[in-house]
Design an enzyme around this catalytic site. Structure first.
Site, PDB file in Angstrom:
ATOM      1  N   SER A  25      67.953   1.577  48.916  1.00  0.00           N
ATOM      2  CA  SER A  25      67.487   2.945  48.708  1.00  0.00           C
ATOM      3  C   SER A  25      68.624   3.856  48.290  1.00  0.00           C
ATOM      4  CB  SER A  25      66.852   3.486  49.995  1.00  0.00           C
ATOM      5  OG  SER A  25      66.578   4.865  49.862  1.00  0.00           O
ATOM      6  N   HIS A  53      65.298   1.362  44.975  1.00  0.00           N
ATOM      7  CA  HIS A  53      64.277   2.191  45.614  1.00  0.00           C
ATOM      8  C   HIS A  53      64.697   3.660  45.544  1.00  0.00           C
ATOM      9  CE1 HIS A  53      60.889   2.686  48.442  1.00  0.00           C
ATOM     10  NE2 HIS A  53      61.628   3.600  49.034  1.00  0.00           N
ATOM     11  N   ASP A  99      63.624   7.394  46.752  1.00  0.00           N
ATOM     12  CA  ASP A  99      62.811   8.196  47.675  1.00  0.00           C
ATOM     13  C   ASP A  99      62.755   9.639  47.201  1.00  0.00           C
ATOM     14  OD1 ASP A  99      62.070   6.417  49.945  1.00  0.00           O
ATOM     15  OD2 ASP A  99      64.240   6.180  50.108  1.00  0.00           O
ATOM     16  N   MET A 106      61.281  13.361  48.000  1.00  0.00           N
ATOM     17  CA  MET A 106      60.731  14.184  49.083  1.00  0.00           C
ATOM     18  C   MET A 106      60.643  15.641  48.622  1.00  0.00           C
ATOM     19  SD  MET A 106      63.030  12.731  52.214  1.00  0.00           S
ATOM     20  CE  MET A 106      63.529  11.011  52.280  1.00  0.00           C
ATOM     21  N   HIS A 110      59.170   5.913  45.442  1.00  0.00           N
ATOM     22  CA  HIS A 110      58.332   6.218  46.616  1.00  0.00           C
ATOM     23  C   HIS A 110      58.182   7.731  46.691  1.00  0.00           C
ATOM     24  CE1 HIS A 110      58.184   6.302  51.333  1.00  0.00           C
ATOM     25  NE2 HIS A 110      57.046   6.705  50.786  1.00  0.00           N
ATOM     26  N   MET A 132      57.084  10.833  48.461  1.00  0.00           N
ATOM     27  CA  MET A 132      56.725  11.471  49.733  1.00  0.00           C
ATOM     28  C   MET A 132      56.458  12.940  49.445  1.00  0.00           C
ATOM     29  SD  MET A 132      59.393   9.600  52.331  1.00  0.00           S
ATOM     30  CE  MET A 132      60.573   9.073  51.088  1.00  0.00           C
ATOM     31  N   MET A 176      55.559   2.158  56.318  1.00  0.00           N
ATOM     32  CA  MET A 176      56.693   2.909  56.848  1.00  0.00           C
ATOM     33  C   MET A 176      56.974   2.441  58.276  1.00  0.00           C
ATOM     34  SD  MET A 176      57.782   4.794  54.441  1.00  0.00           S
ATOM     35  CE  MET A 176      59.041   5.591  55.466  1.00  0.00           C
ATOM     36  N   GLY A 186      60.953  10.886  55.912  1.00  0.00           N
ATOM     37  CA  GLY A 186      61.622  12.173  55.750  1.00  0.00           C
ATOM     38  C   GLY A 186      63.123  12.124  55.891  1.00  0.00           C
ATOM     39  N   GLY A 203      66.743   9.364  56.470  1.00  0.00           N
ATOM     40  CA  GLY A 203      67.322   8.038  56.580  1.00  0.00           C
ATOM     41  C   GLY A 203      67.941   7.836  57.951  1.00  0.00           C
ATOM     42  N   ASP A 251      59.775  -0.160  54.894  1.00  0.00           N
ATOM     43  CA  ASP A 251      60.811   0.844  54.659  1.00  0.00           C
ATOM     44  C   ASP A 251      61.089   1.603  55.952  1.00  0.00           C
ATOM     45  OD1 ASP A 251      62.482   2.864  53.798  1.00  0.00           O
ATOM     46  OD2 ASP A 251      61.090   3.711  52.342  1.00  0.00           O
ATOM     47  N   GLY A 252      62.346   1.532  56.414  1.00  0.00           N
ATOM     48  CA  GLY A 252      62.763   2.314  57.573  1.00  0.00           C
ATOM     49  C   GLY A 252      63.398   1.459  58.656  1.00  0.00           C
ATOM     50  N   GLY A 253      64.672   1.676  58.916  1.00  0.00           N
ATOM     51  CA  GLY A 253      65.333   0.963  60.001  1.00  0.00           C
ATOM     52  C   GLY A 253      65.579  -0.508  59.737  1.00  0.00           C
TER      53      GLY A 253
END
Length: 216
Positions: free
Chosen positions: A9, A34, A36, A38, A67, A69, A138, A143, A145, A176-178
């Site tokens: 990302s 990727h 992101d 927002m 992506h 958002m 998700m 929102g 990182g 996506d996430g963590g």
């Protein structure tokens, strides 16, 4: 399309050296890049838009995975595709007319993905699963990182895989996430096809090696 793919990302890249970081990803084993996006409305943060996409389009040699958002994504999907997006994913929660948006993305020549927030159940996708190219789950609240991975994601991957198979869908599953070196292999084993990794890649001394390790 092969599985066990990594999509670093750019949200975690060095924006003072964005060309350098994109060219590093070009040389790496990363499968996708990727992006992101927002808007400060759908999520409590603002990232970037078309000026950054121009840089990505100029320098990326990888598949570009965008992506969104944002609210009212239907207003912007065509322009993101014009700026080099190969896949555009929109949130189920942000689309009043989801089928229409998915069809628009595909009509403009890109792959189309649907995204679920952590609190949204997989069964919401039953009427769209046959039409999408990707489901993005998700594994943090979108929102920001660097958030902690939500363990219930493994269950949702299994539920999504069942939904895909029962509807003869060819959709890929993205998480996506963590995502990090500790959970990547477990996520792939659970049924994920593509993992988004931000801090786990760009915060390391050797991002290219980290990308290799995430795929093991």
């Amino acid at each position: 399309m092969k599985t066990k793919m990594i999509a670093p990302s750019l949200l975690s890249a060095d924006f003072g050296n964005l060309q350098r970081d994109i060219e590093m990803l070009n040389q790496s084993q990363a499968d996708w890049i990727h992006v992101d996006v927002m808007d400060g409305r759908f999520v409590p943060n603002i990232s970037f838009g078309f000026p950054v996409m121009k840089t990505v389009q100029q320098f990326s040699k990888k598949f570009v995975d965008v992506h969104l958002m944002i609210v009212e994504p239907e207003k912007y999907v065509e322009e993101f595709i014009n700026h080099g997006a190969d896949l555009v994913s929109v949130h189920y929660e942000a689309c009043v007319h989801l089928h229409r948006v998915i069809n628009l993305i595909q009509e403009k020549g890109a792959k189309a993905g649907v995204v679920l927030n952590p609190s949204s159940p997989v069964l919401m996708l039953e009427d769209i699963i046959a039409d999408v190219d990707l489901v993005l789950l998700m594994s943090v609240n979108p929102g920001f990182g660097g958030q902690k991975f939500i363990e219930n994601t493994y269950k949702k991957i299994a539920e999504t895989k069942d939904l895909i198979l029962s509807n003869n869908s060819t959709a890929l599953i993205q998480v996506d996430g963590g995502v990090n070196l500790e959970n990547a292999s477990k996520l792939f084993e659970a049924g994920a096809d593509v993992l988004v990794a931000g801090n786990a890649v760009f915060s390391t001394e050797n991002p290219e090696r980290t990308i290799e390790l995430l795929k093991i």
